[in-house]
Motif scaffolding. Structure first.
Motif, PDB file in Angstrom:
ATOM      1  N   GLY A   5     -20.523  14.945 -17.227  1.00 32.11           N
ATOM      2  CA  GLY A   5     -22.289  14.354 -16.602  1.00 32.11           C
ATOM      3  C   GLY A   5     -22.598  15.052 -17.885  1.00 32.11           C
ATOM      4  O   GLY A   5     -22.901  15.111 -19.451  1.00 32.11           O
ATOM      5  N   ASP A   6     -24.029  15.112 -17.946  1.00 33.59           N
ATOM      6  CA  ASP A   6     -26.017  15.727 -18.105  1.00 33.59           C
ATOM      7  C   ASP A   6     -24.984  17.298 -19.014  1.00 33.59           C
ATOM      8  O   ASP A   6     -26.122  17.687 -19.085  1.00 33.59           O
ATOM      9  CB  ASP A   6     -26.488  15.244 -18.781  1.00 33.59           C
ATOM     10  N   GLY A   7     -24.201  17.815 -18.936  1.00 27.78           N
ATOM     11  CA  GLY A   7     -23.218  19.558 -18.854  1.00 27.78           C
ATOM     12  C   GLY A   7     -24.780  19.813 -17.656  1.00 27.78           C
ATOM     13  O   GLY A   7     -25.165  21.063 -18.132  1.00 27.78           O
ATOM     14  N   PRO A   8     -24.843  20.173 -16.456  1.00 26.39           N
ATOM     15  CA  PRO A   8     -26.071  20.629 -15.685  1.00 26.39           C
ATOM     16  C   PRO A   8     -25.139  21.659 -15.045  1.00 26.39           C
ATOM     17  O   PRO A   8     -25.436  23.387 -14.736  1.00 26.39           O
ATOM     18  CB  PRO A   8     -26.260  20.001 -14.093  1.00 26.39           C
ATOM     19  N   GLU A  26     -19.118   8.401 -20.593  1.00 30.71           N
ATOM     20  CA  GLU A  26     -20.113   7.978 -20.906  1.00 30.71           C
ATOM     21  C   GLU A  26     -21.121   8.294 -22.265  1.00 30.71           C
ATOM     22  O   GLU A  26     -21.368   9.708 -21.946  1.00 30.71           O
ATOM     23  CB  GLU A  26     -21.173   8.086 -19.862  1.00 30.71           C
ATOM     24  N   ARG A  27     -21.644   7.684 -23.452  1.00 28.44           N
ATOM     25  CA  ARG A  27     -22.334   8.511 -24.574  1.00 28.44           C
ATOM     26  C   ARG A  27     -23.599   8.880 -24.050  1.00 28.44           C
ATOM     27  O   ARG A  27     -23.380   9.971 -24.762  1.00 28.44           O
ATOM     28  CB  ARG A  27     -21.878   6.877 -25.400  1.00 28.44           C
ATOM     29  N   HIS A  28     -23.707   8.490 -23.556  1.00 33.58           N
ATOM     30  CA  HIS A  28     -25.175   9.126 -23.179  1.00 33.58           C
ATOM     31  C   HIS A  28     -25.404   9.837 -22.561  1.00 33.58           C
ATOM     32  O   HIS A  28     -26.107  10.727 -23.249  1.00 33.58           O
ATOM     33  CB  HIS A  28     -26.415   7.499 -22.417  1.00 33.58           C
ATOM     34  N   LEU A  29     -24.165   9.989 -21.469  1.00 28.97           N
ATOM     35  CA  LEU A  29     -24.847  11.580 -20.918  1.00 28.97           C
ATOM     36  C   LEU A  29     -23.595  12.942 -21.760  1.00 28.97           C
ATOM     37  O   LEU A  29     -23.890  13.708 -21.830  1.00 28.97           O
ATOM     38  CB  LEU A  29     -23.479  11.677 -19.418  1.00 28.97           C
ATOM     39  N   ARG A  30     -22.926  11.964 -22.531  1.00 26.64           N
ATOM     40  CA  ARG A  30     -22.223  12.889 -23.432  1.00 26.64           C
ATOM     41  C   ARG A  30     -22.785  13.689 -25.161  1.00 26.64           C
ATOM     42  O   ARG A  30     -23.118  14.577 -24.970  1.00 26.64           O
ATOM     43  CB  ARG A  30     -20.719  12.860 -24.251  1.00 26.64           C
ATOM     44  N   THR A  43     -19.126  29.363 -24.990  1.00 25.19           N
ATOM     45  CA  THR A  43     -19.115  28.623 -25.646  1.00 25.19           C
ATOM     46  C   THR A  43     -18.568  26.989 -25.248  1.00 25.19           C
ATOM     47  O   THR A  43     -17.675  26.999 -24.338  1.00 25.19           O
ATOM     48  CB  THR A  43     -18.104  28.698 -27.525  1.00 25.19           C
ATOM     49  N   VAL A  44     -19.098  25.712 -25.203  1.00 30.10           N
ATOM     50  CA  VAL A  44     -18.943  24.258 -24.866  1.00 30.10           C
ATOM     51  C   VAL A  44     -18.401  23.218 -25.761  1.00 30.10           C
ATOM     52  O   VAL A  44     -19.519  23.386 -26.491  1.00 30.10           O
ATOM     53  CB  VAL A  44     -19.864  24.054 -23.558  1.00 30.10           C
ATOM     54  N   THR A  45     -17.435  22.964 -25.781  1.00 31.52           N
ATOM     55  CA  THR A  45     -17.695  21.701 -26.233  1.00 31.52           C
ATOM     56  C   THR A  45     -17.383  20.395 -25.979  1.00 31.52           C
ATOM     57  O   THR A  45     -16.544  20.240 -24.967  1.00 31.52           O
ATOM     58  CB  THR A  45     -16.161  21.748 -27.097  1.00 31.52           C
ATOM     59  N   VAL A  46     -18.089  19.647 -26.184  1.00 28.28           N
ATOM     60  CA  VAL A  46     -17.741  17.880 -25.521  1.00 28.28           C
ATOM     61  C   VAL A  46     -17.121  17.233 -26.372  1.00 28.28           C
ATOM     62  O   VAL A  46     -17.512  17.212 -27.153  1.00 28.28           O
ATOM     63  CB  VAL A  46     -19.083  17.890 -25.802  1.00 28.28           C
ATOM     64  N   VAL A  47     -16.209  16.259 -25.224  1.00 26.02           N
ATOM     65  CA  VAL A  47     -15.200  15.486 -26.229  1.00 26.02           C
ATOM     66  C   VAL A  47     -15.479  14.335 -24.943  1.00 26.02           C
ATOM     67  O   VAL A  47     -15.427  14.345 -23.897  1.00 26.02           O
ATOM     68  CB  VAL A  47     -14.199  15.856 -26.638  1.00 26.02           C
ATOM     69  N   ASP A  48     -14.785  12.972 -25.759  1.00 26.24           N
ATOM     70  CA  ASP A  48     -14.778  12.040 -25.045  1.00 26.24           C
ATOM     71  C   ASP A  48     -13.815  12.230 -24.516  1.00 26.24           C
ATOM     72  O   ASP A  48     -12.650  12.024 -25.440  1.00 26.24           O
ATOM     73  CB  ASP A  48     -15.561  10.389 -26.417  1.00 26.24           C
ATOM     74  N   GLY A  49     -13.577  11.121 -23.450  1.00 23.37           N
ATOM     75  CA  GLY A  49     -12.210  11.223 -22.456  1.00 23.37           C
ATOM     76  C   GLY A  49     -12.555  11.080 -21.237  1.00 23.37           C
ATOM     77  O   GLY A  49     -13.868  10.945 -20.622  1.00 23.37           O
TER      78      GLY A  49
END
Length: 172
Positions: A5-8, A26-30, A43-49
């Protein structure tokens, strides 16, 4: 973390966690999750999937977090098979999900809303009538702990589960 989601949740990972790979379709949430990752204590890495097709190799994670995701994946069985695939043997799945009520009016209402397509349409693909704990066990996980509780009024309160499961060495 699948379906970040938006990383809560990022702010709540303890220092013992070395790194988080957050998957969000979802692109906006990503984008919002990427912003939240910059303020995380780890360390947090956010990826599409998506859960049903994780862009990851087999058996590379020692734990997976799924929070309010398994209700909305297109195919829960495939999504759970993917979680099982990328988790190393003995690895832990931590989940927080809403599930179908065990009986009564709540169960009937949930099944009706799901069956009609109304709730999945309004809830971004969310399905109220899934037996997620049963599906987790059927996917080759040993469910170790489950706490059930409801949110909302009386028999129409939405049931939730918070729990842990461990990956067996092999898929059943």
């Amino acid at each position: 973390e699948v379906g970040a989601g938006d990383g809560p949740h990022f702010a709540h990972y303890p220092p013992a966690v070395s790194e988080v790979l957050a998957v969000e379709p979802e692109r906006h949430l990503r984008r919002l999750a990427s912003d939240a990752a910059r303020g995380a204590p780890v360390t947090v890495t956010v990826v599409d999937g998506i859960a049903e097709l994780l862009p990851l190799e087999d058996g590379v994670f020692d734990s997976i977090v799924s929070s309010l995701v398994l209700c909305s994946v297109t195919d829960q069985e495939i999504g759970l098979a993917e979680l099982h695939r990328v988790l190393m043997p003995g690895g832990e799945l931590r989940f927080y999900e809403h599930v179908i009520a065990e009986r009564g009016l709540g169960k009937a209402v949930q099944a009706s809303l799901d069956g009609s397509g109304i709730w999945p349409h309004l809830g971004a693909g969310c399905h109220l009538a899934r037996d997620t704990v049963g599906a987790i066990a059927a996917a080759g996980f040993r469910v170790e702990q489950v706490r059930r509780f409801t949110s909302g009024p009386g028999p129409l309160g939405i049931p939730f589960v918070l729990g842990t499961a461990r990956r067996h060495s092999r898929h059943p």
